[in-house]
Write a protein that holds these residues in place. Sequence first.
Motif, PDB file in Angstrom:
ATOM      1  N   SER A 123      38.575  36.722  34.616  1.00 25.36           N
ATOM      2  CA  SER A 123      37.640  35.677  35.037  1.00 25.36           C
ATOM      3  C   SER A 123      36.727  36.197  36.138  1.00 25.36           C
ATOM      4  CB  SER A 123      38.418  34.458  35.538  1.00 25.36           C
ATOM      5  OG  SER A 123      39.055  34.754  36.775  1.00 25.36           O
ATOM      6  N   GLU A 124      35.616  35.507  36.331  1.00 20.75           N
ATOM      7  CA  GLU A 124      34.642  35.934  37.340  1.00 20.75           C
ATOM      8  C   GLU A 124      35.242  35.913  38.741  1.00 20.75           C
ATOM      9  OE1 GLU A 124      30.874  33.710  36.338  1.00 20.75           O
ATOM     10  OE2 GLU A 124      32.038  33.455  34.503  1.00 20.75           O
ATOM     11  N   GLN A 125      36.103  34.930  39.013  1.00 20.92           N
ATOM     12  CA  GLN A 125      36.729  34.867  40.337  1.00 20.92           C
ATOM     13  C   GLN A 125      37.683  36.038  40.549  1.00 20.92           C
ATOM     14  OE1 GLN A 125      36.091  32.602  42.960  1.00 20.92           O
ATOM     15  NE2 GLN A 125      37.198  34.280  43.947  1.00 20.92           N
ATOM     16  N   ILE A 126      38.478  36.341  39.519  1.00 14.43           N
ATOM     17  CA  ILE A 126      39.403  37.483  39.619  1.00 14.43           C
ATOM     18  C   ILE A 126      38.622  38.774  39.805  1.00 14.43           C
ATOM     19  CG2 ILE A 126      41.034  38.895  38.306  1.00 14.43           C
ATOM     20  CD1 ILE A 126      42.171  36.338  37.125  1.00 14.43           C
ATOM     21  N   LEU A 127      37.516  38.918  39.076  1.00 16.57           N
ATOM     22  CA  LEU A 127      36.702  40.125  39.200  1.00 16.57           C
ATOM     23  C   LEU A 127      36.128  40.259  40.608  1.00 16.57           C
ATOM     24  CD1 LEU A 127      34.823  40.057  35.775  1.00 16.57           C
ATOM     25  CD2 LEU A 127      36.424  41.822  36.539  1.00 16.57           C
ATOM     26  N   THR A 128      35.605  39.165  41.153  1.00 10.29           N
ATOM     27  CA  THR A 128      35.024  39.204  42.496  1.00 10.29           C
ATOM     28  C   THR A 128      36.064  39.651  43.522  1.00 10.29           C
ATOM     29  OG1 THR A 128      33.467  37.437  41.933  1.00 10.29           O
ATOM     30  CG2 THR A 128      33.854  37.853  44.268  1.00 10.29           C
ATOM     31  N   ASP A 129      37.251  39.057  43.445  1.00  9.37           N
ATOM     32  CA  ASP A 129      38.326  39.434  44.372  1.00  9.37           C
ATOM     33  C   ASP A 129      38.756  40.884  44.152  1.00  9.37           C
ATOM     34  OD1 ASP A 129      38.238  36.841  45.314  1.00  9.37           O
ATOM     35  OD2 ASP A 129      39.946  36.160  44.105  1.00  9.37           O
ATOM     36  N   SER A 130      38.791  41.304  42.896  1.00  6.35           N
ATOM     37  CA  SER A 130      39.272  42.651  42.572  1.00  6.35           C
ATOM     38  C   SER A 130      38.292  43.725  43.022  1.00  6.35           C
ATOM     39  CB  SER A 130      39.520  42.766  41.063  1.00  6.35           C
ATOM     40  OG  SER A 130      40.512  41.847  40.651  1.00  6.35           O
TER      41      SER A 130
END
Length: 503
Positions: free
Chosen positions: A480-487
């Motif tokens: 997900s976009e949120q997981i990608l941003t955090d990663s």
Amino acid sequence: MLTQIFMTQAINPCFQIIRINKEKESPPAYYQLSKKIENLISEGFLKSGDELPSSRVLSAMLNLSRTTVTQAYKRLLEEGWIFSEKGRGCFVSECAIDLDLHKSSIATLSNNIKKPKLPVKTEIAKQALQFPVQKEVPFALIAPDMESLPGKDWTTIVGRVSKSPWMHNAYAEPGGYRPFKKVIADLLRRSRGINCSGSQVIITSGVQEDLYLALQALFSEGAKIAVEDPGFRPHRDLVEFLGHRPIPIPANENGICINQLSSDKELDAVIVTPSFQYPTGQLMSLERKLELIDWANSCGKWILEDGYDTELFTADEPNPAIASLDKTGSTIYMGSFTKTIYPGFNMGYIVVPEQLIPIIEGIKMLTLRHSSEVHSVILTEFIEGGFYEAHIRRLKRMYQKRRETSVQCIQSLLSQFGALEANTGGTHLTFIFKPELKINDVELNLYLRQNYHIESRPLSPCYVKEKPQSGLILGYAHFSEQILTDSYRQLRDGITNFLNRAY
């Protein structure tokens, strides 16, 4: 009580010297006891035909459980040291002495025994494990999240077909389920412009099997197979494992270099990923595709086209398959449903010229036999109902947003370390480090995995002869976009700490 037990059976005094080590780190008691009795036979204390104490007597003598003695006797029986007679007991076997002599002779001659040698290709097989299955964490290339999976139409079809598996429980045809073959041929005609019949489609478990079948059908050992440099290492390793010579040919922003192919007159074939070059993500230009076809036709060579990530291509420029442009039958097209359904479903296909159909099907019959007909029925219904192409459109929209998020994060968080190689779609991005940083991407990748739970892939092992670039292959499509941003923030911190640690 103990004296009464002994009086019921004459006991060889040698059993009284047996001692069992009951410390925690010692071998199991039954194993120790069986080895002690073996030694008594080997050293001549027990002769052929001598009776062993009953399990009740020996357990009382040695202060062991009867189960332990029974297990020890069972082991001795299985190895031929003793035999049993119903109602009488256990006795030393006549062949026990021969068995001991045989073991002794083997021990004596062990230095002279020549062990069978394994072929060199076994080392190649072991090296394949260096390309590990990735865990379902960022930035793995094949770890679908729940949102990426097919929807309700898929689960409905799976449920219905799974309730009647007996309809497809016999051996299937080696070429695959015929309705599925026709459906794939129609799908390829619509989506890739490939004009083929259902009979030309052979159902497989994926592209690696496709490549295996093609190489086995087309060449004897020792063929020279051109591979892209940088390129997909499992392709290269499989070529070598089957006894052929992978010849690395440079690939630039337009695709594999034709002048390099033309300079080697002994090449037999070339393997390419023209729609989304692995690992760079570059698209082979139309001009380069036509040049490649001309090369193959003028030299009588084969093109093995891997349609890697083709279905998920989103760039504006046209992307015809080489197989759709080649009208002479020199191109073999290989594809799978790994990225569009999910890897565990394990379905693929290979499109071959008419003359190769019986050869490929024969090899399949001799080796892998057939592919899952139940899975084929499920995909047939899913594609025929129009659900598959709707699913692809949904994935493209979803992955485009995730790619845009990834590009923005890379530009804002990682630009001090390097830049992107290409951005044409697919399911991963390739990030290349600035040369002046002198980053060892293999060591960095291991550091990120151990300390930040990041599953990227290092770029440099994809090179053979060309000067390797240091970088990371970052899968984004299944997060997900949120997981990608955090990663990406974690990735920035990981690279920073790795560099600080190095200095």
